[in-house]
Design a protein around this motif. Structure first.
Motif, short mmCIF file in Angstrom:
data_model
loop_
_atom_site.label_atom_id
_atom_site.label_comp_id
_atom_site.label_asym_id
_atom_site.label_seq_id
_atom_site.Cartn_x
_atom_site.Cartn_y
_atom_site.Cartn_z
N LYS A 66 45.57 30.48 -16.44
CA LYS A 66 46.99 30.75 -16.68
C LYS A 66 47.16 31.53 -17.97
O LYS A 66 46.47 31.28 -18.95
CB LYS A 66 47.76 29.44 -16.76
CG LYS A 66 49.26 29.62 -16.99
CD LYS A 66 49.97 28.30 -16.90
CE LYS A 66 51.42 28.42 -17.22
NZ LYS A 66 52.22 29.18 -16.32
N CYS A 67 48.08 32.47 -17.94
CA CYS A 67 48.50 33.17 -19.16
C CYS A 67 49.75 32.46 -19.67
O CYS A 67 50.74 32.31 -18.95
CB CYS A 67 48.81 34.64 -18.86
SG CYS A 67 49.39 35.54 -20.31
N PHE A 68 49.69 31.99 -20.91
CA PHE A 68 50.79 31.22 -21.48
C PHE A 68 51.88 32.07 -22.11
O PHE A 68 52.94 31.56 -22.47
CB PHE A 68 50.25 30.25 -22.54
CG PHE A 68 49.24 29.28 -22.00
CD1 PHE A 68 49.56 28.40 -20.99
CD2 PHE A 68 47.95 29.25 -22.51
CE1 PHE A 68 48.64 27.51 -20.49
CE2 PHE A 68 47.02 28.36 -22.02
CZ PHE A 68 47.36 27.48 -21.01
N THR A 69 51.66 33.36 -22.26
CA THR A 69 52.62 34.23 -22.92
C THR A 69 53.74 34.61 -21.94
O THR A 69 53.46 35.16 -20.88
CB THR A 69 51.92 35.49 -23.44
OG1 THR A 69 50.82 35.09 -24.28
CG2 THR A 69 52.87 36.36 -24.24
N PRO A 70 55.00 34.32 -22.28
CA PRO A 70 56.11 34.64 -21.38
C PRO A 70 56.18 36.14 -21.08
O PRO A 70 56.01 36.98 -21.96
CB PRO A 70 57.35 34.18 -22.14
CG PRO A 70 56.85 33.17 -23.13
CD PRO A 70 55.45 33.62 -23.48
N GLY A 71 56.42 36.47 -19.82
CA GLY A 71 56.58 37.86 -19.41
C GLY A 71 55.29 38.60 -19.13
O GLY A 71 55.33 39.73 -18.67
N ILE A 72 54.14 38.01 -19.41
CA ILE A 72 52.85 38.66 -19.16
C ILE A 72 52.29 38.10 -17.85
O ILE A 72 52.12 36.90 -17.69
CB ILE A 72 51.86 38.42 -20.32
CG1 ILE A 72 52.43 38.91 -21.64
CG2 ILE A 72 50.51 39.07 -20.03
CD1 ILE A 72 52.68 40.40 -21.68
N THR A 73 52.03 39.00 -16.89
CA THR A 73 51.55 38.61 -15.56
C THR A 73 50.28 39.39 -15.21
O THR A 73 50.33 40.36 -14.47
CB THR A 73 52.64 38.85 -14.51
OG1 THR A 73 53.05 40.21 -14.60
CG2 THR A 73 53.83 37.94 -14.71
N PRO A 74 49.13 38.95 -15.72
CA PRO A 74 47.90 39.72 -15.52
C PRO A 74 47.22 39.53 -14.16
O PRO A 74 46.27 40.23 -13.86
CB PRO A 74 47.00 39.21 -16.63
CG PRO A 74 47.46 37.83 -16.90
CD PRO A 74 48.93 37.84 -16.63
N TYR A 75 47.69 38.60 -13.34
CA TYR A 75 47.00 38.29 -12.09
C TYR A 75 47.78 38.79 -10.88
O TYR A 75 48.98 39.00 -10.93
CB TYR A 75 46.77 36.77 -11.98
CG TYR A 75 46.06 36.19 -13.17
CD1 TYR A 75 44.73 36.48 -13.42
CD2 TYR A 75 46.72 35.37 -14.08
CE1 TYR A 75 44.07 35.96 -14.52
CE2 TYR A 75 46.08 34.84 -15.18
CZ TYR A 75 44.75 35.14 -15.40
OH TYR A 75 44.10 34.62 -16.49
N ASP A 76 47.09 38.94 -9.76
CA ASP A 76 47.68 39.36 -8.48
C ASP A 76 48.45 40.67 -8.63
O ASP A 76 49.62 40.78 -8.26
CB ASP A 76 48.59 38.25 -7.93
CG ASP A 76 48.90 38.44 -6.45
OD1 ASP A 76 48.17 39.20 -5.78
OD2 ASP A 76 49.86 37.82 -5.97
N ASN A 77 47.76 41.67 -9.19
CA ASN A 77 48.35 43.00 -9.39
C ASN A 77 49.64 42.96 -10.19
O ASN A 77 50.62 43.64 -9.88
CB ASN A 77 48.57 43.70 -8.05
CG ASN A 77 47.28 44.11 -7.41
OD1 ASN A 77 46.33 44.50 -8.08
ND2 ASN A 77 47.22 44.02 -6.09
N GLY A 78 49.66 42.13 -11.21
CA GLY A 78 50.81 42.06 -12.11
C GLY A 78 51.96 41.23 -11.60
O GLY A 78 53.06 41.29 -12.15
N LYS A 79 51.74 40.38 -10.59
CA LYS A 79 52.82 39.58 -10.02
C LYS A 79 52.86 38.14 -10.52
O LYS A 79 53.89 37.49 -10.44
CB LYS A 79 52.70 39.55 -8.49
CG LYS A 79 52.84 40.90 -7.85
CD LYS A 79 52.62 40.79 -6.36
CE LYS A 79 52.53 42.18 -5.75
NZ LYS A 79 52.03 42.13 -4.39
N LYS A 80 51.71 37.62 -11.00
CA LYS A 80 51.64 36.21 -11.37
C LYS A 80 51.03 36.03 -12.76
O LYS A 80 50.27 36.86 -13.23
CB LYS A 80 50.78 35.43 -10.37
CG LYS A 80 51.36 35.37 -8.98
CD LYS A 80 50.44 34.56 -8.08
CE LYS A 80 50.96 34.50 -6.67
NZ LYS A 80 50.04 33.78 -5.79
N ASN A 81 51.35 34.88 -13.38
CA ASN A 81 50.75 34.56 -14.67
C ASN A 81 49.65 33.51 -14.51
O ASN A 81 49.18 32.94 -15.49
CB ASN A 81 51.81 34.07 -15.66
CG ASN A 81 52.40 32.73 -15.27
OD1 ASN A 81 52.28 32.28 -14.15
ND2 ASN A 81 53.07 32.10 -16.22
#
Length: 94
Positions: A66-81
């Protein structure tokens, strides 16, 4: 670029050839140099290690990140955190 990481492995012996492994990770990558996305990350991994012999073992595991930073979605082609994955590897020693 600065970054901070921590990892903890805890292994439990189930038998002479089997171990249960629990791993926690934390990474703070404020610039995104290592991950491609600036932020702080954490993961939990549960795995099983079976040694067929002293030279050969397999290691299946399930891992959630999990990425804990709000608004950053590095997974699933930028769709999920977050993401969850199943992995397996084998080690041959020689």
């Amino acid at each position: 670029a600065p970054a901070t990481g921590l990892v903890n492995y805890t292994n439990f012996k189930l038998s002479n050839k089997d171990y249960l492994s629990f791993r926690t990770d934390y990474l703070n990558d404020p610039v995104g140099e290592r991950t491609g996305f600036p932020g702080s990350y954490g993961s939990l991994t549960l795995g099983w290690i079976h040694q067929f012999s002293p030279q050969w073992e397999i290691r299946p595991e399930i891992r959630t990140e999990k990425c804990f930073t709000p608004g950053i979605t590095p997974y699933d082609n930028g769709k999920k955190n977050y993401q969850t994955e199943l992995n397996i590897d084998t080690i041959f020693r020689f």
